[in-house]
Design a protein around this motif. Structure first.
Motif, PDB file in Angstrom:
ATOM      1  N   LEU A 161       4.432   2.591   9.802  1.00  0.00           N
ATOM      2  CA  LEU A 161       5.002   3.673  10.548  1.00  0.00           C
ATOM      3  C   LEU A 161       5.958   4.597   9.596  1.00  0.00           C
ATOM      4  O   LEU A 161       7.061   3.988   9.066  1.00  0.00           O
ATOM      5  N   SER A 162       5.651   5.876   9.532  1.00  0.00           N
ATOM      6  CA  SER A 162       6.314   6.878   8.629  1.00  0.00           C
ATOM      7  C   SER A 162       6.917   8.030   9.667  1.00  0.00           C
ATOM      8  O   SER A 162       6.013   8.269  10.501  1.00  0.00           O
ATOM      9  N   PRO A 163       8.150   8.269   9.442  1.00  0.00           N
ATOM     10  CA  PRO A 163       8.807   9.497  10.444  1.00  0.00           C
ATOM     11  C   PRO A 163       7.950  10.676  10.260  1.00  0.00           C
ATOM     12  O   PRO A 163       7.962  11.644  11.179  1.00  0.00           O
ATOM     13  N   ASP A 164       7.109  11.113   9.387  1.00  0.00           N
ATOM     14  CA  ASP A 164       6.438  12.277   8.815  1.00  0.00           C
ATOM     15  C   ASP A 164       5.087  12.396   9.214  1.00  0.00           C
ATOM     16  O   ASP A 164       4.359  13.320   8.390  1.00  0.00           O
ATOM     17  N   TRP A 165       4.684  11.523   9.704  1.00  0.00           N
ATOM     18  CA  TRP A 165       3.317  11.245   9.782  1.00  0.00           C
ATOM     19  C   TRP A 165       2.402  12.382  10.612  1.00  0.00           C
ATOM     20  O   TRP A 165       1.525  12.798  10.292  1.00  0.00           O
ATOM     21  N   GLU A 166       3.230  13.094  11.412  1.00  0.00           N
ATOM     22  CA  GLU A 166       2.552  14.123  12.210  1.00  0.00           C
ATOM     23  C   GLU A 166       2.249  15.234  11.105  1.00  0.00           C
ATOM     24  O   GLU A 166       1.336  16.261  11.719  1.00  0.00           O
ATOM     25  N   SER A 167       2.849  15.541  10.049  1.00  0.00           N
ATOM     26  CA  SER A 167       2.664  16.429   9.420  1.00  0.00           C
ATOM     27  C   SER A 167       1.516  16.106   8.372  1.00  0.00           C
ATOM     28  O   SER A 167       0.908  17.337   7.616  1.00  0.00           O
ATOM     29  N   LEU A 168       0.671  15.457   8.511  1.00  0.00           N
ATOM     30  CA  LEU A 168      -0.193  15.073   7.615  1.00  0.00           C
ATOM     31  C   LEU A 168      -1.502  15.694   7.798  1.00  0.00           C
ATOM     32  O   LEU A 168      -1.768  15.956   9.048  1.00  0.00           O
ATOM     33  N   LYS A 169      -1.978  15.955   6.843  1.00  0.00           N
ATOM     34  CA  LYS A 169      -3.493  16.546   7.196  1.00  0.00           C
ATOM     35  C   LYS A 169      -4.575  15.527   7.789  1.00  0.00           C
ATOM     36  O   LYS A 169      -5.107  15.856   8.699  1.00  0.00           O
ATOM     37  N   ALA A 170      -4.361  14.255   7.499  1.00  0.00           N
ATOM     38  CA  ALA A 170      -5.181  13.035   8.312  1.00  0.00           C
ATOM     39  C   ALA A 170      -4.657  13.338   9.884  1.00  0.00           C
ATOM     40  O   ALA A 170      -5.697  12.850  10.520  1.00  0.00           O
ATOM     41  N   ALA A 171      -3.456  13.452  10.022  1.00  0.00           N
ATOM     42  CA  ALA A 171      -3.318  13.400  11.654  1.00  0.00           C
ATOM     43  C   ALA A 171      -3.645  14.674  12.088  1.00  0.00           C
ATOM     44  O   ALA A 171      -4.188  14.418  13.149  1.00  0.00           O
ATOM     45  N   ARG A 172      -3.906  15.803  11.703  1.00  0.00           N
ATOM     46  CA  ARG A 172      -4.391  16.909  12.306  1.00  0.00           C
ATOM     47  C   ARG A 172      -6.012  16.657  12.522  1.00  0.00           C
ATOM     48  O   ARG A 172      -6.367  17.144  13.665  1.00  0.00           O
ATOM     49  N   PRO A 201       0.838  -1.084   0.051  1.00  0.00           N
ATOM     50  CA  PRO A 201       0.012  -0.078  -0.030  1.00  0.00           C
ATOM     51  C   PRO A 201       0.917   1.280   0.126  1.00  0.00           C
ATOM     52  O   PRO A 201       1.842   1.247   0.602  1.00  0.00           O
ATOM     53  N   VAL A 202       0.353   2.197  -0.803  1.00  0.00           N
ATOM     54  CA  VAL A 202       1.140   3.433  -0.821  1.00  0.00           C
ATOM     55  C   VAL A 202       0.108   4.701  -0.507  1.00  0.00           C
ATOM     56  O   VAL A 202      -0.908   4.525  -1.224  1.00  0.00           O
ATOM     57  N   PHE A 203       0.388   5.131   0.570  1.00  0.00           N
ATOM     58  CA  PHE A 203      -0.755   6.187   1.166  1.00  0.00           C
ATOM     59  C   PHE A 203      -0.585   7.610   0.630  1.00  0.00           C
ATOM     60  O   PHE A 203       0.318   8.573   0.162  1.00  0.00           O
ATOM     61  N   VAL A 204      -1.793   8.157   0.699  1.00  0.00           N
ATOM     62  CA  VAL A 204      -2.084   9.610   0.036  1.00  0.00           C
ATOM     63  C   VAL A 204      -2.741  10.206   1.029  1.00  0.00           C
ATOM     64  O   VAL A 204      -4.033   9.685   1.452  1.00  0.00           O
ATOM     65  N   ASP A 205      -2.654  11.427   1.143  1.00  0.00           N
ATOM     66  CA  ASP A 205      -3.194  12.349   2.455  1.00  0.00           C
ATOM     67  C   ASP A 205      -4.498  12.610   1.937  1.00  0.00           C
ATOM     68  O   ASP A 205      -4.964  12.686   0.602  1.00  0.00           O
ATOM     69  N   CYS A 206      -5.398  13.096   2.835  1.00  0.00           N
ATOM     70  CA  CYS A 206      -6.659  13.512   2.540  1.00  0.00           C
ATOM     71  C   CYS A 206      -6.936  14.964   2.250  1.00  0.00           C
ATOM     72  O   CYS A 206      -6.087  15.989   2.482  1.00  0.00           O
ATOM     73  N   ARG A 207      -8.165  15.335   1.585  1.00  0.00           N
ATOM     74  CA  ARG A 207      -8.879  16.752   1.457  1.00  0.00           C
ATOM     75  C   ARG A 207      -9.453  17.108   2.629  1.00  0.00           C
ATOM     76  O   ARG A 207      -9.405  16.475   3.765  1.00  0.00           O
ATOM     77  N   ASP A 208      -9.966  18.399   2.984  1.00  0.00           N
ATOM     78  CA  ASP A 208     -10.759  18.933   4.052  1.00  0.00           C
ATOM     79  C   ASP A 208     -12.160  17.915   4.189  1.00  0.00           C
ATOM     80  O   ASP A 208     -12.549  17.937   5.567  1.00  0.00           O
TER      81      ASP A 208
END
Length: 361
Positions: A317-328, A98-105
């Motif tokens: 787990l990816s080291p930059d997950w906290e920067s994702l809109k999904a994380a917010r 799986p290759v993950f792509v961030d979300c919209r609003d």
């Protein structure tokens, strides 16, 4: 703890008991029985699709879809960051990545970010219609056409959203818009894919053509690895009765959405989310979310957190997950009791408790 106002509850007020009683009284309790085919046809007809292939769960449906499309080791599948982990696992089950792509609003996958993740190994895109919001399928289908990719829709949370991809996969778990307790179904217009889905679902048997007049006899020879992903006739009996009520259930849920919108739109501390094409769960973002959840729990009101990003999951787990809109979004999101048995008085009480928490009369 038990909640007076659970976040979800099945609505079983149609012919569910009648059909299950018929299945049991006639002895058809396994995958053999008339209700499986009746449900498959009814659900396919409702969605304007040629074929339905029922199976044991929504996760099983996704796994069957990927296998039927020939996706396996060495391949990549585009999957949203914001989804239940069960969307990603079937990709692993078939040996792909799986290759993950961030979300919209609106929490659905952002088509503008998909192309940057496509490589020569990419074989499919798996849009997920989160909480009943349909993804931007026009944009996704254009990308799939340009790069010659297949599209598997994860419609687990979106009964009533009409399929447009190669295969659409629905869940019938007890918390879904309609349910069989557990179960799933794949929808497709492709005759060959439908045959392959049904073949893989039932342990991929070969027929014993040496037996005159019995082309269906099992030869116990299996040329490929299949699955025991069958739906029982009893589950299909419930699913058929639920399909008969789907329009009614969607109408009730639409009224629930409007009532929540009206009661919460002026509450400071609550951020309403974009409208849904169909209502699975009524989701909001909330200041002091965890305190609100604890307060509502004391009042007997159940809630659930938003999904966490796939890149936060230990297995991905990816080291930059906290920067994702999904994380917010996952940090302050929750959803409220949402089911067809929820009365207007129930909702008024829930809305009143939320308003009281934020000091609104």
């Amino acid at each position: 703890m038990g909640f007076k106002y659970p976040v979800t509850k099945p609505s079983l007020t149609g012919r569910e008991l009648q059909y299950v009683t018929s299945a049991v009284s006639n002895g058809w309790i396994s995958a053999q029985g008339p209700y499986v085919k009746q449900f498959e046809q009814a659900f396919a007809d409702y969605n304007g699709v040629a074929h339905g292939v029922a199976c044991s769960s929504g996760t099983a449906a996704l796994t069957l879809a990927l296998r039927a499309l020939g996706i396996g080791p060495g391949d990549e599948v585009i999957v949203p960051e914001f989804t239940m982990v069960a969307s990603a696992w079937p990709v692993d089950y078939v040996g792909a990545t799986p290759v993950f792509v961030d979300c919209r609003d609106d929490l659905t996958i952002d088509p503008a970010l998909i192309e940057a993740k496509i490589t020569p190994r990419t074989k499919a895109i798996m849009p997920v219609h989160v909480y009943g919001r349909q993804c931007d399928m026009d944009a996704i289908m254009d990308i799939a056409f340009h790069y010659n990719l297949r599209v598997v829709e994860d419609s687990a949370e979106a009964h009533g959203v009409k399929p447009v991809g190669d295969i659409a996969c629905f869940s019938l778990f007890a918390n879904k818009i309609i349910t069989a307790g557990e179960g799933g179904i794949c929808l497709t217009d492709d005759d060959r894919l439908a045959r392959q889905l049904a073949h893989l679902r039932t342990m991929a048997p070969t027929s014993d053509r040496l037996v005159p007049g019995d082309e269906q006899r099992h030869s116990f020879l299996h040329k490929k690895v299949g699955y025991n992903f069958r739906m029982t006739n009893m589950q299909a009996a419930v699913a058929l009765a639920q399909t008969e009520r789907l329009d009614e259930i969607l109408k009730i849920r639409g009224e629930i959405e409007l009532r929540y919108d009206k009661g919460l739109k002026d509450v400071p501390g609550i951020i309403l989310m974009p409208p849904r094409d169909v209502l699975w769960m009524y989701d909001v973002r909330a200041q002091r979310r965890d305190d609100l959840r604890a307060y509502l729990a004391e009042e007997g009101i159940d809630t659930r957190l938003f999904f966490k990003p796939m890149s936060q999951q230990p297995g991905y787990l990816s080291p930059d997950w906290e920067s994702l809109k999904a994380a917010r979004f996952s940090r302050d999101g929750l959803y409220l009791p949402t089911h067809a048995e929820l009365t207007a008085d129930d909702q008024d009480h829930i809305i009143g408790r939320i308003r009281a928490f934020y000091g609104v009369g």
